[in-house]
Design an enzyme around this catalytic site. Structure first.
Site, PDB file in Angstrom:
ATOM      1  N   HIS A   1      -3.559  -4.180   3.112  1.00 15.84           N
ATOM      2  CA  HIS A   1      -4.416  -3.445   4.047  1.00 15.84           C
ATOM      3  C   HIS A   1      -3.796  -3.202   5.406  1.00 15.84           C
ATOM      4  CE1 HIS A   1      -7.988  -1.737   5.866  1.00 15.84           C
ATOM      5  NE2 HIS A   1      -8.003  -2.658   6.794  1.00 15.84           N
TER       6      HIS A   1
ATOM      7  N   ASP B   1       0.800  -1.221   0.000  1.00 19.01           N
ATOM      8  CA  ASP B   1       0.000   0.000   0.000  1.00 19.01           C
ATOM      9  C   ASP B   1       0.838   1.280   0.000  1.00 19.01           C
ATOM     10  OD1 ASP B   1      -1.301  -2.299   0.961  1.00 19.01           O
ATOM     11  OD2 ASP B   1      -2.845  -1.135   1.976  1.00 19.01           O
TER      12      ASP B   1
ATOM     13  N   ASN C   1     -10.772  -0.501   0.679  1.00 17.32           N
ATOM     14  CA  ASN C   1     -11.937   0.186   1.224  1.00 17.32           C
ATOM     15  C   ASN C   1     -11.805   1.705   1.240  1.00 17.32           C
ATOM     16  OD1 ASN C   1      -9.955  -0.694   3.258  1.00 17.32           O
ATOM     17  ND2 ASN C   1     -11.222   0.442   4.703  1.00 17.32           N
ATOM     18  N   HIS C   2     -10.575   2.240   1.155  1.00 20.83           N
ATOM     19  CA  HIS C   2     -10.405   3.694   1.164  1.00 20.83           C
ATOM     20  C   HIS C   2     -10.491   4.316  -0.227  1.00 20.83           C
ATOM     21  CE1 HIS C   2      -9.705   4.175   5.374  1.00 20.83           C
ATOM     22  NE2 HIS C   2      -8.663   3.364   5.383  1.00 20.83           N
TER      23      HIS C   2
ATOM     24  N   GLU D   1      -4.243   2.671  -2.586  1.00 26.08           N
ATOM     25  CA  GLU D   1      -5.447   3.256  -1.996  1.00 26.08           C
ATOM     26  C   GLU D   1      -5.176   4.324  -0.932  1.00 26.08           C
ATOM     27  OE1 GLU D   1      -8.144   1.268   0.432  1.00 26.08           O
ATOM     28  OE2 GLU D   1      -6.674   0.763   1.940  1.00 26.08           O
TER      29      GLU D   1
ATOM     30  N   HIS E   1      -7.650  -7.596  -0.192  1.00 25.69           N
ATOM     31  CA  HIS E   1      -7.476  -6.477   0.745  1.00 25.69           C
ATOM     32  C   HIS E   1      -8.344  -6.744   1.969  1.00 25.69           C
ATOM     33  CE1 HIS E   1      -6.064  -2.304   1.254  1.00 25.69           C
ATOM     34  NE2 HIS E   1      -7.211  -2.077   1.884  1.00 25.69           N
TER      35      HIS E   1
ATOM     36  N   HIS F   1      -0.634  -3.021   6.346  1.00 19.31           N
ATOM     37  CA  HIS F   1       0.575  -2.189   6.271  1.00 19.31           C
ATOM     38  C   HIS F   1       1.792  -2.798   6.963  1.00 19.31           C
ATOM     39  CE1 HIS F   1      -1.667   1.861   5.374  1.00 19.31           C
ATOM     40  NE2 HIS F   1      -2.115   0.841   4.663  1.00 19.31           N
TER      41      HIS F   1
END
Length: 259
Positions: A178, A8, A65-66, A37, A149, A180
């Site tokens: 997701h 990410d 989701n972001h 994202e 994700h 990180h």
């Protein structure tokens, strides 16, 4: 085929540094998939930053989701087929959740899915969504890649084992994004699918998973709301390299990479 998966992107500086970090790996990659994202101030993505990530070496950008946090991306999602949002959002959502791309003479299906555990609002079932896509595209691709994700590590591995057991899907690699934080469980599953629970984050190392430490402590220690800001520090790239046999639609090996 050498596939580089980049964790990410967190913040504009990480997006701008991507090409240099990839070059620092010292290898030649046939395909690069980047999760973007969190590129826009740590939450969401803008068209300009998506173009930057493509210019820095991404063949495909996946998200999570972001992706909806910056409304300016909505029209761009509809116009750029190399930018994916999770496929298990409603069909009415902007953009698409998978694509088939011609890479080094092979037809590569890249799918983006979102987990359901600890995710709000809960998306459609990723299992049923992937089944429908694979049935629809049967015979139109040589092998498949999936960015799953999700928050829960168990959900990621369960999904990967399910996909690995269905060799008719020809999934050569499944990786998680997701959280990180890169996990140390890279492996090739029994059916030949390369897997890692999370490839980590590409962003600053001076905070807490990309966010300024002060912001996180305001919430966790002080129990007060805080605006999350991108941390300072050195930009680190975390990802994974999959050595893929395109004919067999399997991974020969998986290794974590860090710059």
């Amino acid at each position: 085929m050498k596939l580089l998966v980049v964790g990410d992107i967190f913040g504009e500086a990480a997006a701008a540094a991507l090409r240099g970090k990839i070059k620092a790996l010292g290898g030649t990659f046939d395909m690069t998939v980047v999760n973007g994202e969190n590129a826009a101030e740590g939450r969401g993505l803008t068209p300009d930053l998506a173009r930057e990530i493509f210019a820095q070496g991404a063949d495909v950008i996946t998200t999570g989701n972001h992706i909806w946090d910056k409304r300016v991306i909505y029209d761009y999602l509809d116009s750029e087929e190399r930018l994916l949002r999770p496929a298990n959002y409603p069909p009415s959502s902007p953009g698409v959740g998978y694509g088939i791309y011609n890479i080094s003479g092979y037809r590569v299906l890249v799918m983006n899915l979102l987990g359901t555990a600890y995710i709000s609002p809960v998306p459609y079932c990723p299992y049923e969504t992937s089944e429908r896509i694979f049935a629809r595209e049967r015979g139109k691709y040589d092998f498949a890649l999936i960015d799953f994700h999700a928050e829960a590590t168990g959900e990621k591995l369960a999904f990967a084992r399910y996909i690995d057991a269905h060799r008719e899907y020809r999934a050569a690699a499944v990786w998680g994004t997701h959280t990180h934080v890169a996990t140390a469980d890279e492996r090739v599953l029994s059916g030949g699918t390369g897997y890692i629970t999370d490839v980590g984050m590409t962003g600053p190392d001076g905070g807490v998973i990309g966010v300024r430490t002060e912001n996180i402590l305001t919430v966790m220690k002080g129990k007060m709301p805080a605006k999350f800001e991108v941390a300072g520090g050195n930009i680190q790239l975390h990802g994974a390299v999959f050595d893929i046999d395109p004919e067999g639609a399997v991974s020969r090996s998986v290794r974590r990479v860090t710059v």
